[in-house]
Design a protein around this motif. Structure first.
Motif, PDB file in Angstrom:
ATOM      1  N   MET A 194      17.915  21.893 -76.260  1.00  0.00           N
ATOM      2  CA  MET A 194      17.587  21.472 -74.937  1.00  0.00           C
ATOM      3  C   MET A 194      19.143  21.548 -74.299  1.00  0.00           C
ATOM      4  SD  MET A 194      14.553  20.915 -74.501  1.00  0.00           S
ATOM      5  CE  MET A 194      13.808  21.809 -76.053  1.00  0.00           C
ATOM      6  N   ASP A 195      19.011  22.075 -72.892  1.00  0.00           N
ATOM      7  CA  ASP A 195      20.164  21.985 -72.244  1.00  0.00           C
ATOM      8  C   ASP A 195      20.719  20.707 -71.732  1.00  0.00           C
ATOM      9  OD1 ASP A 195      20.129  24.697 -72.191  1.00  0.00           O
ATOM     10  OD2 ASP A 195      18.909  24.625 -70.092  1.00  0.00           O
ATOM     11  N   ARG A 197      21.939  18.303 -74.077  1.00  0.00           N
ATOM     12  CA  ARG A 197      21.851  17.354 -75.065  1.00  0.00           C
ATOM     13  C   ARG A 197      23.150  16.564 -75.661  1.00  0.00           C
ATOM     14  NH1 ARG A 197      22.627  21.800 -78.347  1.00  0.00           N
ATOM     15  NH2 ARG A 197      21.485  21.675 -80.196  1.00  0.00           N
ATOM     16  N   GLU A 260      26.595  29.457 -75.386  1.00  0.00           N
ATOM     17  CA  GLU A 260      26.166  28.237 -75.629  1.00  0.00           C
ATOM     18  C   GLU A 260      26.869  27.280 -76.459  1.00  0.00           C
ATOM     19  OE1 GLU A 260      23.153  26.592 -75.382  1.00  0.00           O
ATOM     20  OE2 GLU A 260      21.648  27.847 -74.942  1.00  0.00           O
ATOM     21  N   ASP A 264      28.614  23.569 -75.916  1.00  0.00           N
ATOM     22  CA  ASP A 264      28.447  22.408 -76.534  1.00  0.00           C
ATOM     23  C   ASP A 264      29.941  21.778 -76.783  1.00  0.00           C
ATOM     24  OD1 ASP A 264      25.604  22.631 -76.400  1.00  0.00           O
ATOM     25  OD2 ASP A 264      25.374  23.169 -78.605  1.00  0.00           O
TER      26      ASP A 264
HETATM   27 MG   LIG Z   1      22.732  24.775 -75.462  1.00  0.00          MG
END
Ligand SMILES: [Mg+2]
Ligand SMILES: NCC(=O)CCC(=O)O
Length: 353
Positions: A194-195, A197, A260, A264
Motif C-alpha cells: 500500500m502507498d 504505509r 518505490e 520507503d
Molecule cells: Mg510503496
C-alpha cells in the motif's frame, strides 16, 4: 597508459616473447586460469562470501501443540505449532542465524473480509513472538505486516467494490504492526505494497514509544507467479480471488522499483527488500548502488520449490544449487537473504568452517 580491466591496453596486441620452453604454448601474457588453479588460490581472490549472518529464516506457524505439518509444495518445510517454533528458534540461534521471520496459517474460521485476526494481540504470530522472546531474547524476530493470511479473500488489504482500498488498509496495518511490536517483535516488515504505509507505521510505533523497533520495507515487491507454494503454506491459495497486480509491482519495471524504494526510505524504512529474489537480481543491484541502504532479497517459496523439486528428482545437486543461489544474492549486492534454505545452508556453512 590507459588501463582497462587491470591491464595496459597498449600492450594488448604486442607480441612479446617466444615461449619456446613449452612446445605449442600460445603467446599469452594474461592467463586468468592461474588464479583458479587450486582451492587456496580461488579462496584468496574470492570477491563475495556467504555467512550465516546473511540469513533470515522464515517459519510457518499453525495452531496446536507439538504439531508439524508438511507443506506439500515445499519439501522440507513444515508448519509449526508455537512450541515447535520455539525449538526452531533455538536451532537458529545455535546455527548463528541472526533473525527468523514468522508467517501464520490462520484457521479458516478466523478469516474474514477485514482480516480482523491480524490485529488480535493474541493471534498466532503474537503468541509465537512472546514464547520465543521469553526463552531466547537474543534472536531477532521479523513479523510480516499484510492482511493476506487473515482475509477470507486472500488479499493484502480491505476491499470495496472489487477494489483494494489503500488508506483504509494502512490504518489496519498500523494496528497490526502495533500488536506485533507490543508482543516483542524486533523488525516490522510491511509486505502489502500500500502507498504510505511505512510512514504511518513509523508514526504509530513512535507514538507508542516503540522507537527501537526497526522497519524492513518490502519496498519493491512484484506481482509474481513464484509465490504459489507460500500461498499453499498459509492457506490462501484456494481463497485468493483475482490477482495482486493493482498493488504489487509489474515485473517489467525496474526504474519504478527505485522510486518505490526511495519513498520507503524517506518514510522511515531502516532496511529495504526486493522480492522475489533470483529473477530480480538486477533490481537488487540497482537498489544497492543507488541508495547504499541495508538491502535484502527474499528467495521466495517458488524459487525454493524449484530447486528442492529438481534435487528430489535427482536432476541437480540440491546443496550446490542452494549455495550457488544464495551466493548470487551477495554478488548482486544484497546484505542478506530471507530463504527457506536458511537452516540447511547454515548447517553447511558451519560444517565447512
Ligand atoms: Mg510503496
Ligand atoms: N509476504 C511474504 C510472502 O509473500 C512470501 C512469498 C513466498 O515465499 O513465496
Amino acid at each position: 597508459m590507459a588501463i582497462k580491466y587491470g591491464r595496459p591496453i597498449e600492450l594488448r596486441d604486442v607480441s612479446r616473447r617466444d615461449s619456446t620452453a613449452v612446445p605449442h604454448a600460445l603467446d599469452l601474457t594474461v592467463r586468468p586460469r592461474r588464479n583458479r588453479k587450486a582451492e587456496w588460490a580461488r579462496r584468496m581472490v574470492r570477491e563475495n562470501v556467504l555467512t550465516t549472518d546473511d540469513l533470515i529464516w522464515p517459519l510457518f506457524l499453525i495452531d496446536g501443540t507439538n504439531k508439524r505439518e508438511q507443506v506439500a509444495s515445499m519439501p522440507g518445510v513444515d508448519r509449526l505449532s508455537v512450541d515447535q517454533a520455539v525449538r526452531e528458534a533455538e536451532r537458529a540461534m545455535k546455527l548463528t542465524i541472526p533473525c527468523i521471520a514468522l508467517f501464520p496459517y490462520t484457521d479458516p474460521s478466523l478469516r474474514d473480509e477485514e482480516g480482523s485476526e491480524a490485529t488480535n494481540p493474541n493471534n498466532l504470530v503474537c503468541q509465537a513472538v512472546r514464547a520465543i522472546k521469553k526463552q531466547f531474547p537474543e534472536i531477532g524476530i521479523l513479523c510480516d505486516v499484510a492482511l493476506d493470511p487473515f482475509t477470507s479473500h486472500g488479499h493484502d488489504g480491505l476491499i470495496a467494490d472489487g477494489k483494494i482500498l489503500n488508506d483504509e488498509t494502512v490504518a489496519v496495518l498500523v494496528r497490526q504492526a502495533l500488536v506485533q511490536a507490543e508482543a516483542g517483535c524486533d523488525i516490522i516488515a510491511p509486505s502489502d505494497m500500500m502507498d504510505g504505509r511505512v510512514a504511518a507505521i513509523r508514526e504509530g510505533l513512535d507514538r507508542a514509544g516503540l522507537l527501537d523497533v526497526q522497519i524492513m520495507a518490502y519496498a519493491a515487491k512484484y506481482a509474481s507467479a513464484f509465490y504459489g507454494p507460500f500461498r499453499d503454506a498459509i492457506g490462501s491459495a484456494k481463497t485468493l480471488t483475482g490477482d495482486k497486480r493493482t498493488y504489487q509491482m509489474d515485473s517489467a519495471n525496474s526504474d519504478e522499483a527505485l522510486r518505490e524504494v526511495e519513498l520507503d526510505i524517506a518514510e522511515g524504512a531502516d532496511m529495504v527488500m526486493v522480492k522475489p529474489g533470483l529473477p530480480y537480481l538486477d533490481v537488487v543491484r540497482r537498489v544497492k548502488d543507488t541508495f547504499a541502504m541495508p538491502t535484502f532479497a527474499y528467495q521466495v517459496s517458488g524459487e525454493y520449490a524449484m530447486i528442492a523439486a529438481a534435487a528430489n528428482n535427482g536432476w541437480l545437486d540440491g546443496d550446490r544449487a542452494m549455495m550457488e543461489s544464495l551466493l548470487a544474492f551477495k554478488r548482486a549486492g544484497a546484505d542478506g537473504v530471507l530463504s527457506y534454505f536458511a537452516p540447511k545452508a547454515a548447517e553447511k556453512l558451519r560444517s565447512q568452517a
